[in-house]
Design a protein around this motif. Structure first.
Motif, mmCIF file in Angstrom:
data_model
loop_
_atom_site.group_PDB
_atom_site.id
_atom_site.type_symbol
_atom_site.label_atom_id
_atom_site.label_comp_id
_atom_site.label_asym_id
_atom_site.label_seq_id
_atom_site.Cartn_x
_atom_site.Cartn_y
_atom_site.Cartn_z
ATOM 1 N N LEU A 59 0.806 -1.215 0.000
ATOM 2 C CA LEU A 59 0.000 0.000 0.000
ATOM 3 C C LEU A 59 0.842 1.270 0.000
ATOM 4 O O LEU A 59 0.390 2.323 -0.449
ATOM 5 C CB LEU A 59 -0.927 0.008 1.225
ATOM 6 C CG LEU A 59 -1.883 -1.182 1.318
ATOM 7 C CD1 LEU A 59 -2.553 -1.223 2.683
ATOM 8 C CD2 LEU A 59 -2.903 -1.131 0.199
ATOM 9 N N GLU A 60 2.072 1.165 0.516
ATOM 10 C CA GLU A 60 2.934 2.340 0.619
ATOM 11 C C GLU A 60 4.374 1.884 0.829
ATOM 12 O O GLU A 60 4.623 0.915 1.533
ATOM 13 C CB GLU A 60 2.486 3.171 1.827
ATOM 14 C CG GLU A 60 3.301 4.389 2.123
ATOM 15 C CD GLU A 60 2.790 5.107 3.366
ATOM 16 O OE1 GLU A 60 3.648 5.662 4.084
ATOM 17 O OE2 GLU A 60 1.574 5.113 3.624
ATOM 18 N N SER A 61 5.317 2.585 0.210
ATOM 19 C CA SER A 61 6.744 2.309 0.413
ATOM 20 C C SER A 61 7.490 3.619 0.604
ATOM 21 O O SER A 61 7.224 4.597 -0.093
ATOM 22 C CB SER A 61 7.352 1.599 -0.800
ATOM 23 O OG SER A 61 6.823 0.315 -0.955
ATOM 24 N N THR A 62 8.420 3.608 1.533
ATOM 25 C CA THR A 62 9.288 4.753 1.777
ATOM 26 C C THR A 62 10.714 4.245 1.864
ATOM 27 O O THR A 62 10.980 3.249 2.533
ATOM 28 C CB THR A 62 8.926 5.459 3.104
ATOM 29 O OG1 THR A 62 7.565 5.858 3.064
ATOM 30 C CG2 THR A 62 9.820 6.666 3.343
ATOM 31 N N GLY A 86 -5.428 -3.496 13.001
ATOM 32 C CA GLY A 86 -6.188 -3.207 11.789
ATOM 33 C C GLY A 86 -5.954 -4.180 10.657
ATOM 34 O O GLY A 86 -5.378 -5.255 10.817
ATOM 35 N N LYS A 87 -6.386 -3.763 9.486
ATOM 36 C CA LYS A 87 -6.293 -4.580 8.283
ATOM 37 C C LYS A 87 -4.927 -4.508 7.617
ATOM 38 O O LYS A 87 -4.615 -5.331 6.773
ATOM 39 C CB LYS A 87 -7.358 -4.126 7.272
ATOM 40 C CG LYS A 87 -8.772 -4.341 7.745
ATOM 41 C CD LYS A 87 -9.760 -3.832 6.708
ATOM 42 C CE LYS A 87 -11.187 -4.027 7.178
ATOM 43 N NZ LYS A 87 -12.142 -3.573 6.166
ATOM 44 N N SER A 88 -4.133 -3.526 7.975
ATOM 45 C CA SER A 88 -2.815 -3.383 7.362
ATOM 46 C C SER A 88 -1.729 -3.760 8.371
ATOM 47 O O SER A 88 -1.993 -3.910 9.568
ATOM 48 C CB SER A 88 -2.603 -1.964 6.846
ATOM 49 O OG SER A 88 -2.624 -1.045 7.909
ATOM 50 N N PHE A 89 -0.528 -3.907 7.862
ATOM 51 C CA PHE A 89 0.630 -4.185 8.700
ATOM 52 C C PHE A 89 1.804 -3.404 8.146
ATOM 53 O O PHE A 89 1.785 -2.949 7.015
ATOM 54 C CB PHE A 89 0.945 -5.696 8.749
ATOM 55 C CG PHE A 89 1.061 -6.348 7.397
ATOM 56 C CD1 PHE A 89 2.258 -6.339 6.694
ATOM 57 C CD2 PHE A 89 -0.037 -6.965 6.820
ATOM 58 C CE1 PHE A 89 2.366 -6.934 5.448
ATOM 59 C CE2 PHE A 89 0.061 -7.572 5.567
ATOM 60 C CZ PHE A 89 1.267 -7.556 4.880
ATOM 61 N N ARG A 90 2.822 -3.241 8.986
ATOM 62 C CA ARG A 90 4.044 -2.561 8.562
ATOM 63 C C ARG A 90 5.137 -3.591 8.368
ATOM 64 O O ARG A 90 5.158 -4.624 9.046
ATOM 65 C CB ARG A 90 4.497 -1.547 9.613
ATOM 66 C CG ARG A 90 3.610 -0.329 9.685
ATOM 67 C CD ARG A 90 4.111 0.717 10.664
ATOM 68 N NE ARG A 90 5.509 1.066 10.545
ATOM 69 C CZ ARG A 90 6.018 1.936 9.671
ATOM 70 N NH1 ARG A 90 5.231 2.532 8.798
ATOM 71 N NH2 ARG A 90 7.308 2.213 9.651
ATOM 72 N N VAL A 91 6.038 -3.284 7.460
ATOM 73 C CA VAL A 91 7.257 -4.062 7.307
ATOM 74 C C VAL A 91 8.409 -3.068 7.383
ATOM 75 O O VAL A 91 8.445 -2.103 6.629
ATOM 76 C CB VAL A 91 7.310 -4.844 5.978
ATOM 77 C CG1 VAL A 91 8.564 -5.705 5.927
ATOM 78 C CG2 VAL A 91 6.060 -5.692 5.787
ATOM 79 N N ASN A 108 7.365 -0.262 4.636
ATOM 80 C CA ASN A 108 6.199 -0.587 3.818
ATOM 81 C C ASN A 108 4.962 -0.693 4.686
ATOM 82 O O ASN A 108 5.045 -1.114 5.840
ATOM 83 C CB ASN A 108 6.372 -1.940 3.112
ATOM 84 C CG ASN A 108 7.336 -1.878 1.979
ATOM 85 O OD1 ASN A 108 7.182 -1.063 1.083
ATOM 86 N ND2 ASN A 108 8.349 -2.713 2.012
ATOM 87 N N VAL A 109 3.849 -0.340 4.103
ATOM 88 C CA VAL A 109 2.548 -0.661 4.665
ATOM 89 C C VAL A 109 1.927 -1.634 3.676
ATOM 90 O O VAL A 109 1.914 -1.383 2.468
ATOM 91 C CB VAL A 109 1.661 0.592 4.839
ATOM 92 C CG1 VAL A 109 0.272 0.208 5.335
ATOM 93 C CG2 VAL A 109 2.327 1.582 5.781
ATOM 94 N N GLY A 110 1.471 -2.751 4.184
ATOM 95 C CA GLY A 110 0.901 -3.770 3.316
ATOM 96 C C GLY A 110 -0.384 -4.324 3.895
ATOM 97 O O GLY A 110 -0.822 -3.940 4.981
ATOM 98 N N GLY A 111 -0.946 -5.229 3.157
ATOM 99 C CA GLY A 111 -2.155 -5.914 3.599
ATOM 100 C C GLY A 111 -2.319 -7.193 2.811
ATOM 101 O O GLY A 111 -1.518 -7.500 1.921
ATOM 102 N N LEU A 112 -3.342 -7.933 3.168
ATOM 103 C CA LEU A 112 -3.721 -9.118 2.402
ATOM 104 C C LEU A 112 -5.063 -8.836 1.749
ATOM 105 O O LEU A 112 -6.036 -8.505 2.429
ATOM 106 C CB LEU A 112 -3.830 -10.354 3.308
ATOM 107 C CG LEU A 112 -2.525 -10.990 3.729
ATOM 108 C CD1 LEU A 112 -2.783 -12.143 4.699
ATOM 109 C CD2 LEU A 112 -1.746 -11.483 2.519
ATOM 110 N N LEU A 113 -5.075 -8.960 0.442
ATOM 111 C CA LEU A 113 -6.277 -8.676 -0.333
ATOM 112 C C LEU A 113 -7.099 -9.941 -0.498
ATOM 113 O O LEU A 113 -6.579 -10.978 -0.927
ATOM 114 C CB LEU A 113 -5.878 -8.134 -1.708
ATOM 115 C CG LEU A 113 -6.999 -7.692 -2.618
ATOM 116 C CD1 LEU A 113 -7.688 -6.447 -2.054
ATOM 117 C CD2 LEU A 113 -6.460 -7.406 -4.018
ATOM 118 N N ASP A 114 -8.385 -9.870 -0.145
ATOM 119 C CA ASP A 114 -9.322 -10.945 -0.450
ATOM 120 C C ASP A 114 -9.554 -10.858 -1.948
ATOM 121 O O ASP A 114 -10.072 -9.863 -2.460
ATOM 122 C CB ASP A 114 -10.625 -10.739 0.322
ATOM 123 C CG ASP A 114 -11.664 -11.800 0.021
ATOM 124 O OD1 ASP A 114 -11.882 -12.128 -1.169
ATOM 125 O OD2 ASP A 114 -12.267 -12.295 0.985
#
Length: 140
Positions: A59-62, A86-91, A108-114
């Motif tokens: 969802l986002e990268s820095t 929440g629905k997202s996680f950080r890496v 990174n901010v990521g998630g798992l998409l259904d």
């Protein structure tokens, strides 16, 4: 988790820009490689996630550049998944030379998409835990 998951890569000449530095896009590719290697170390294969109807998304990268990296440098890339409520996680990832010199950080901010509903799943940590053979690699 006391020891961060780490992958070592060697910078190849074709990964550098006109100034001879590791290209910014390549940092992101190496960071993604380290994330998938962590998943693999936890026993999670991409096809197992797909079989459960989910897929990881970014969802986002820095990138924070700290020092230059050039062809031939070896770089250790750490990788830590941080799950919240929440629905997202950080890496959080660091890029360091073998002597420990910090050269970059990638967040990174990521998630798992259904994949059917096309929405983020409510508890990504649980999905990872359900397919992992070694969830401890995630700190789960």
């Amino acid at each position: 988790m006391s020891d961060l998951f780490t992958v070592r890569v060697t910078v190849r000449a074709y990964e550098t820009d006109a100034q001879g530095h590791l290209n910014g896009n390549i940092y992101l590719q190496h960071a993604e490689h380290a994330r998938w290697e962590l998943l693999r170390a936890a026993g999670i294969e991409q096809n197992a996630l797909l079989a459960k109807g989910v897929g990881p998304i970014n969802l986002e990268s820095t990138i924070r550049y700290r020092r230059e990296v050039v062809a031939g440098d070896e770089v250790d890339i750490t990788c830590a998944f941080i799950f919240g409520e929440g629905k997202s996680f950080r890496v959080e990832q660091t890029f360091s030379l073998p002597d420990g010199t910090l050269v970059a950080e990638v967040f990174n901010v990521g998630g798992l998409l259904d994949l059917k509903a096309r929405k983020l799943v409510a508890d990504p940590a649980e999905y990872f835990r359900s397919v992992a053979t070694d969830p401890g690699v995630f700190g789960l």
